[in-house]
Design a protein around this motif. Structure first.
Motif, PDB file in Angstrom:
ATOM      1  N   PRO A   1       0.792  -1.431  -0.169  1.00 46.07           N
ATOM      2  CA  PRO A   1      -0.067  -0.354   0.120  1.00 46.07           C
ATOM      3  C   PRO A   1       1.073   1.268   0.266  1.00 46.07           C
ATOM      4  O   PRO A   1       2.207   0.838   0.644  1.00 46.07           O
ATOM      5  N   GLN A   2       0.449   2.220  -0.065  1.00 39.07           N
ATOM      6  CA  GLN A   2       0.432   3.988   0.015  1.00 39.07           C
ATOM      7  C   GLN A   2      -0.273   4.500   0.352  1.00 39.07           C
ATOM      8  O   GLN A   2      -1.186   4.645   0.277  1.00 39.07           O
ATOM      9  N   PRO A   3       0.531   5.009   1.645  1.00 45.15           N
ATOM     10  CA  PRO A   3      -0.841   5.627   2.581  1.00 45.15           C
ATOM     11  C   PRO A   3      -1.217   6.656   2.335  1.00 45.15           C
ATOM     12  O   PRO A   3      -2.354   6.913   2.889  1.00 45.15           O
ATOM     13  N   TRP A   4      -0.713   7.469   0.847  1.00 39.95           N
ATOM     14  CA  TRP A   4      -1.284   8.474   0.662  1.00 39.95           C
ATOM     15  C   TRP A   4      -0.569   9.111  -0.241  1.00 39.95           C
ATOM     16  O   TRP A   4       0.418   8.998  -0.838  1.00 39.95           O
ATOM     17  N   HIS A   5      -0.886   9.925  -1.907  1.00 39.30           N
ATOM     18  CA  HIS A   5      -0.261  10.523  -2.529  1.00 39.30           C
ATOM     19  C   HIS A   5      -1.238  11.292  -3.691  1.00 39.30           C
ATOM     20  O   HIS A   5      -2.264  11.557  -3.023  1.00 39.30           O
ATOM     21  N   ALA A   6      -0.630  12.812  -3.999  1.00 40.41           N
ATOM     22  CA  ALA A   6      -1.173  14.062  -4.222  1.00 40.41           C
ATOM     23  C   ALA A   6      -1.095  13.333  -5.615  1.00 40.41           C
ATOM     24  O   ALA A   6       0.664  12.841  -6.022  1.00 40.41           O
ATOM     25  N   THR A   7      -1.286  14.028  -6.312  1.00 38.42           N
ATOM     26  CA  THR A   7      -1.460  14.069  -7.611  1.00 38.42           C
ATOM     27  C   THR A   7      -1.375  15.765  -8.213  1.00 38.42           C
ATOM     28  O   THR A   7      -0.620  15.796  -9.550  1.00 38.42           O
ATOM     29  N   GLY A   8      -1.104  16.346  -7.128  1.00 36.67           N
ATOM     30  CA  GLY A   8      -0.347  17.982  -8.004  1.00 36.67           C
ATOM     31  C   GLY A   8       0.883  18.014  -8.428  1.00 36.67           C
ATOM     32  O   GLY A   8       1.511  17.247  -7.800  1.00 36.67           O
TER      33      GLY A   8
ATOM     34  N   PRO B   1       0.804   4.115 -10.374  1.00 38.02           N
ATOM     35  CA  PRO B   1       1.984   3.118  -9.137  1.00 38.02           C
ATOM     36  C   PRO B   1       1.032   3.612  -8.005  1.00 38.02           C
ATOM     37  O   PRO B   1       1.048   1.595  -7.654  1.00 38.02           O
ATOM     38  N   SER B   2       1.353   4.270  -7.510  1.00 37.72           N
ATOM     39  CA  SER B   2      -0.051   4.378  -5.774  1.00 37.72           C
ATOM     40  C   SER B   2      -1.080   3.272  -5.965  1.00 37.72           C
ATOM     41  O   SER B   2      -1.813   2.813  -5.202  1.00 37.72           O
TER      42      SER B   2
ATOM     43  N   PHE C   1       6.445  15.018  -2.771  1.00 37.19           N
ATOM     44  CA  PHE C   1       6.197  15.246  -0.887  1.00 37.19           C
ATOM     45  C   PHE C   1       5.197  13.398  -0.708  1.00 37.19           C
ATOM     46  O   PHE C   1       5.054  13.719   0.361  1.00 37.19           O
ATOM     47  N   ASN C   2       4.814  12.868  -2.103  1.00 37.57           N
ATOM     48  CA  ASN C   2       4.227  11.336  -1.242  1.00 37.57           C
ATOM     49  C   ASN C   2       4.987  10.791  -1.063  1.00 37.57           C
ATOM     50  O   ASN C   2       6.513  10.325  -1.151  1.00 37.57           O
ATOM     51  N   PRO C   3       5.118  10.155   0.598  1.00 37.26           N
ATOM     52  CA  PRO C   3       5.805   9.036   0.847  1.00 37.26           C
ATOM     53  C   PRO C   3       6.033   8.223   0.478  1.00 37.26           C
ATOM     54  O   PRO C   3       5.224   7.284  -0.964  1.00 37.26           O
ATOM     55  N   PRO C   4       6.701   7.196   0.744  1.00 39.62           N
ATOM     56  CA  PRO C   4       7.250   6.121   0.291  1.00 39.62           C
ATOM     57  C   PRO C   4       5.651   4.802   0.495  1.00 39.62           C
ATOM     58  O   PRO C   4       4.930   5.216   0.844  1.00 39.62           O
ATOM     59  N   PRO C   5       6.523   3.565  -0.517  1.00 38.42           N
ATOM     60  CA  PRO C   5       5.212   2.145  -0.291  1.00 38.42           C
ATOM     61  C   PRO C   5       5.173   2.697   1.345  1.00 38.42           C
ATOM     62  O   PRO C   5       6.512   2.250   1.948  1.00 38.42           O
TER      63      PRO C   5
END
Length: 634
Positions: free
Chosen positions: A99-106, A600-601, A112-116
């Motif tokens: 899982p990816q904790p969270w992901h932004a698309t801007g 990927p997220s 600043f997206n965290p790693p998996p």
């Protein structure tokens, strides 16, 4: 002036950055032991990954041998209590790591997206180790004999923890290193740990100087320390360089000018080593030389290999030698679609595996530009001398290459190129019952060669292979039509059920509500277009080129032994693409994805969710799901 405070003798200026002064004997032995323990843990972890690699290779070899000549054996399915325990443990670890904790698309926020989650757990474990090293037995009570050194003991410990991590950061940056050679992990997958280890050392250095600075401030000797202790200035300089490298290494800044980032990053790394070398005492300088040794081994190995594959000695009677220059390679570039380039490197003499990439230099477009590109072609008897690349023009080298190609649209543009590599550790797909490839845009450069290999490799394990390509520009289809058709034809000859589906996200067929899909085995099925689309995705109604062109394409595809490539209109949901193949699989399913930004997220979260939903290898009969993702974003 003579100020004595807790072992610091300012009269003799006998205080340094690490265990110097009267407290040397108290702290040095313990801190050296902690430094050795750190590297012992690193070596143990690397050795464990190396043993895991050997175990996986042996298991695949034994499974392949046991199924040789037995078409009814499903080697990817557990057959006993031991294999079932291993499969259940693997499934649980996968559900935790995918899982990816969270992901932004801007455009800015996505950097600043965290790693998996799996990488986050490894980073968290690393932090636990560092925190234990940093704070164990350094907090003293007022009645302790070491209370007079309460600031120094933490400052010295933080200094050792920081400088001990330094070689590890450089080790993680190397393309060729003990980690990559022993574990079989490609260097690009270590980048995330390289960045987070650098951020960790930045914080431990803050602890180092802040405790000493606090002690100096209490003694009113801050100005004296800075004035008479040059190593203090070098220490702050090293900390500033680390901070600059972390800031400039942010994805947003890397994307603005990647070539500039690489050059200044290398220069900053060299300056950092020098600053640390002049800052630390002689008995701690071995850490600097360890870092230099890792870099030297990496650079020397890469330079030797680059010379070996880019310098060609003419051989009499060799067709390949006659077709290539003595230095470098000759490449033909043509424009594809609105913003892509097809580059064919002729007469290559280096081996590669499907899914690997090379770093490309084009001297005519500027020196110092070294970009990675996946190799689209598959080495074989027919095209082993040509390495094809599919490149999307964005900025820098790729944009310059597109402009040069557009100057001569009527014929290919001939260029001299230099390559390094191949790099990367593509997944092994020989023991999976079902394989699903999903790519967006130029992600096909990674998935297509693996798809062709899967279709041409005859194993008792693999029954079904699906290939999905999600694109906006339908003009790209013709460039890959031949490769996809040949893969389907080979799959049919191997008695393998293979399908190819192209998803056009911005252009649709007018008046077509149902689309027929014919696979490599000749069976057909039809599905409503609307049920295949993501309900939330916008769909623009239109026509691909013209009615006449559409008929010609369909006729061309259907004319090859009944092999057809299905075209779907609209952006598909991952559930539509993956759920049915996963539910129908008789053994483990492999999902191979390649895309940029949010893709990927989303794929990671979906695979983790459906694995948990189906209770994979937990008594329900649901089989395992393996996921491998490549991200082509900068």
């Amino acid at each position: 002036m003579d100020v004595d405070m807790g072992g610091m003798n300012m009269g003799g200026m006998n205080m340094g950055g690490m265990d110097m002064g009267s407290s040397t004997g108290m702290f040095l032995a313990t801190n050296l032991h902690i430094a050795k323990t750190y590297w012992f843990l690193i070596a143990t972890f690397v050795a464990a990954l190396g043993l895991r690699r050997v175990a996986v290779v042996l298991a695949e070899h034994l499974l392949s041998r046991s199924s040789h000549g037995r078409t009814n054996v499903r080697t990817s399915r557990p057959t006993g209590p031991v294999s079932q325990f291993v499969a259940t443990t693997t499934a649980v670890l996968r559900e935790l790591s995918y899982p990816q904790p969270w992901h932004a698309t801007g455009k800015f926020a996505r950097n600043f997206n965290p790693p998996p989650l799996g990488d986050c757990l490894i980073i968290g474990l690393y932090w636990v180790v560092v925190l234990c090293m940093l704070w164990s037995n350094v907090i003293v009570s007022p009645d302790s004999d070491l209370y007079a050194y309460k600031w120094e003991i933490v400052g010295y410990r933080a200094a050792w923890v920081s400088v001990t991590q330094l070689p590890f950061i450089y080790l993680l940056s190397c393309k060729i290193s003990p980690i990559t050679l022993i574990c079989g992990i490609s260097a690009e997958r270590l980048n995330v740990f390289h960045r987070w280890a650098a951020r960790t050392i930045f914080l431990t250095v803050v602890v180092h100087w802040s405790f000493f600075f606090t002690e100096w401030d209490l003694a009113k000797i801050v100005r004296l320390e800075i004035q008479y202790m040059p190593m203090v200035k070098y220490g702050f300089g090293a900390w500033a360089v680390i901070g600059w490298m972390i800031l400039s290494g942010c994805g947003f800044f890397r994307q603005q000018a990647y070539e500039v980032f690489v050059m200044q990053h290398i220069a900053a790394a060299a300056v950092l080593l020098w600053l640390v070398w002049v800052h630390v005492p002689s008995y701690a300088s071995y850490n600097v030389w360890m870092a230099v040794a890792f870099l030297g081994f990496d650079w020397a190995s890469r330079m030797i290999w680059a010379v070996w594959i880019n310098i060609h000695i003419p051989t009499r009677g060799s067709k390949l030698a006659a077709a290539r220059p003595i230095v470098g390679y000759s490449a033909d570039a043509v424009a594809v679609g609105d913003d892509c380039i097809s580059l064919s490197i002729r007469a290559v003499d280096f081996p590669w595996k499907p899914g690997q990439f090379i770093c490309l230099q084009v001297p005519r477009l500027g020196l110092g530009q070294n970009h990675p590109f996946s190799i689209l072609s598959v080495p074989s008897r027919d095209d082993e001398s040509v390495a094809r690349l599919f490149i999307k023009a964005q900025s820098g080298l790729t944009r310059q290459l597109r402009r040069r190609v557009e100057l001569h649209p009527d014929h290919p543009t001939r260029l001299q190129v230099f390559v390094s590599g191949p790099w990367g550790s593509p997944p092994s797909l020989t023991n999976h019952d079902t394989i699903v490839f999903v790519a967006t845009s130029t992600g096909i450069s990674f998935t297509l060669p693996l798809f062709r290999k899967a279709c041409s490799t005859s194993t008792a394990a693999t029954r079904v292979v699906h290939f999905h390509w999600i694109i906006r520009d339908p003009s790209l289809l013709q460039h890959f039509q031949d490769d996809l058709e040949r893969a389907l034809l080979v799959a049919a000859s191997q008695n393998l059920h293979a399908t190819v589906t192209i998803h056009l996200t911005r252009i649709g067929y007018a008046g077509h509500s149902r689309i027929e899909s014919v696979d490599s085995m000749g069976s057909s099925s039809s599905s409503d277009t609307d049920s295949f689309m993501d309900a939330n995705a916008p769909l623009t109604r239109g026509r691909i080129h013209s009615e006449k062109h559409d008929v010609e394409v369909q006729s061309q595809v259907a004319g090859r032994h009944g092999v057809r490539i299905s075209h779907q209109i609209g952006r598909p949901s991952l559930d539509t693409l993956l759920r049915r193949p996963i539910e129908k699989a008789r053994g483990e399913t492999a999902i191979i994805g390649c895309g940029g930004h949010a893709f990927p997220s989303e794929l990671r979260n979906y695979v983790s969710r459906i694995s948990d939903e189906r209770a994979v290898h937990k008594g329900t009969g649901a089989q395992g799901i393996y996921l491998h993702i490549e991200n082509y974003s900068t």
